[in-house]
Design an enzyme around this catalytic site. Sequence first.
Site, short mmCIF file in Angstrom:
data_model
loop_
_atom_site.label_atom_id
_atom_site.label_comp_id
_atom_site.label_asym_id
_atom_site.label_seq_id
_atom_site.Cartn_x
_atom_site.Cartn_y
_atom_site.Cartn_z
N ASP A 69 -6.96 -11.16 -10.86
CA ASP A 69 -7.49 -9.84 -10.55
C ASP A 69 -6.41 -8.88 -10.07
O ASP A 69 -6.72 -7.74 -9.71
CB ASP A 69 -8.58 -9.96 -9.48
CG ASP A 69 -9.84 -9.18 -9.84
OD1 ASP A 69 -9.91 -8.67 -10.96
OD2 ASP A 69 -10.74 -9.08 -8.98
N HIS A 121 -3.06 -12.90 3.78
CA HIS A 121 -3.27 -11.53 4.24
C HIS A 121 -2.88 -10.50 3.17
O HIS A 121 -3.63 -9.57 2.87
CB HIS A 121 -2.47 -11.31 5.52
CG HIS A 121 -2.78 -10.04 6.24
ND1 HIS A 121 -2.02 -8.91 6.10
CD2 HIS A 121 -3.75 -9.73 7.13
CE1 HIS A 121 -2.50 -7.96 6.89
NE2 HIS A 121 -3.57 -8.43 7.51
N ASN A 152 -11.85 -5.91 -14.73
CA ASN A 152 -11.62 -6.73 -15.92
C ASN A 152 -12.77 -7.68 -16.24
O ASN A 152 -12.61 -8.62 -17.00
CB ASN A 152 -10.33 -7.54 -15.74
CG ASN A 152 -10.37 -8.41 -14.49
OD1 ASN A 152 -11.33 -8.36 -13.72
ND2 ASN A 152 -9.33 -9.19 -14.27
N ALA A 154 2.16 2.77 13.62
CA ALA A 154 0.89 3.52 13.66
C ALA A 154 1.03 4.87 14.35
O ALA A 154 0.32 5.82 14.03
CB ALA A 154 -0.18 2.68 14.37
N ALA A 187 3.57 12.31 10.80
CA ALA A 187 4.39 13.05 9.84
C ALA A 187 3.57 13.32 8.58
O ALA A 187 2.60 12.61 8.30
CB ALA A 187 5.64 12.25 9.49
N ASP A 243 -5.71 9.33 11.66
CA ASP A 243 -6.11 10.40 10.75
C ASP A 243 -7.50 10.19 10.17
O ASP A 243 -8.25 11.14 10.00
CB ASP A 243 -5.11 10.49 9.59
CG ASP A 243 -3.72 10.86 10.08
OD1 ASP A 243 -3.54 12.00 10.52
OD2 ASP A 243 -2.83 10.00 10.06
N SER A 267 -6.43 -3.82 9.31
CA SER A 267 -5.63 -4.30 8.17
C SER A 267 -6.37 -4.11 6.87
O SER A 267 -5.78 -3.96 5.81
CB SER A 267 -5.33 -5.79 8.32
OG SER A 267 -4.21 -6.01 9.09
#
Length: 489
Positions: A270, A294, A307, A397, A401, A427, A452
């Site tokens: 995948d 992870h 797919n 974090a 910018a 954000d 994450s």
Amino acid sequence: MMNNSTLFKALSGLALASVVTLSGCQKEDFMEEQFQTNAVQVNAQHGQAIPDQYIVVFKNGSNKLSSTGVSAMTIAGRSATVAMRERMLLATGIEREAIKQTFEGNVNGFAARLTKNQLEQLRNNPEVAYVEQDRIIMLAKPGTDNTTTKGNGGNTKGGTDTNTKGNGNGKKNTTEPTPEEPAPTEPTPTEPAPTEPTPSEPTPVEPIPVEPTPVEPAPTEPEQPTSAYTKITPLAGETLPWHIAMNGFGDGTGKTVWVIDSGVDTDHPDLNIDFQRSVSLIYGDASIEDGFGHGTNVAGIIAAKNNGTGMVGVAANASIVALRVFDNTGYGTVSRAISAVNYVNNMAKPGDVVNMSLGAGISSTLDNAVTAAASKGILFAIAAGNSATDCSVNSPARVNAVGVYTVSAMDRYQNFWASSNYGAPVDFAAPGVSATSTRIGGGIGSAGSGTSLAAPHVAGILLLRGEVFSQGTVNGDKDSWPDPIASVE
């Protein structure tokens, strides 16, 4: 029954996150207990200073190196950096085995184990900008199982405010400009002919309404260049996880995402992996193969193929460049992360997206590397962290910018996840609770919870749109500015 191999893969796939129970199934309860035990052990190391290991950063100006990094260096400039490093190592008596990383790019220098005497010499060296202690980054976090209240079908998303952020402080307030209606004191101007000379004045008033109209196309213009993304319909046999459906998805073919993580399952059907540019930043281990799980979780949320099998990612079929900085135990270092961002800065092009579902304490070097890459038009999606604290004290974090997006986590009911970090650098909020994704060994399954898994949703949006839109705000944010909920549209 679940065999040991399957159990190991399921456990190792959960990182930087806490596991939540998806059902009353005894097998999943057992998985959760086992992982939470491991997570507590892991947390003891996370963010700790590595004894006697330091990051040494050169003064770029001393040898006239371009701030744009290696890609803009001349051969002479690159040679000068290497020569400077060799000279320092020789002068201070640093052995080859002590070197952990070498930096050539926007950040120039090295990371090494140093004696007190060597450390002192380097700090006093006029060609050294500064020395920073290296730190451990562990992917697994001890998370508390945050069971969110399930409302009546969830909360309705608020007005579809399209917010474009990138300055890290995307929480905006609305102002109401209606007070100009007191001017209806036009009944008084009924005083005779004074109104007649002024007919010429009403005419100028007419062009003024014409001015607001040109202002309208301007907001629409930023959307035009990036709005041309291709919508897709999941093929028969595809799973469309709730969080991908909520976030929005499309065709990411031809786009590139750089995943700084634990590597990726190179045989996963995948995932569309760019083997040519993928690399391990772990000294002594050149493999990009994900032995922890992870990175494979993160990659699937961003770019799983449409797919006819497995699941659909946010930017389906985008190319994944795996930059491996965590080993098979989930152990990594700040210096490896810096090397990875340096690599991106040297190799990526404007419009490419970087996902960093990692973080530790404060590292000016890592922050500067991210900021420098973002200044070239490379976009970053960064996990806010899972400590339920203000992420202003976490790198990367805390970077604020243009082109850098810090992401908090929420559940399917748009409730702020209890373990998510918060604060001004955030954000957007994105789904990160009870997520499904690709797993090592093939197939898809539970990826757990955490920022994450929230950041990859924003990475996918950035691939498709080049910016992030929002649909309402998250419920229960812990700071004064509820995070906008990230969306493709």
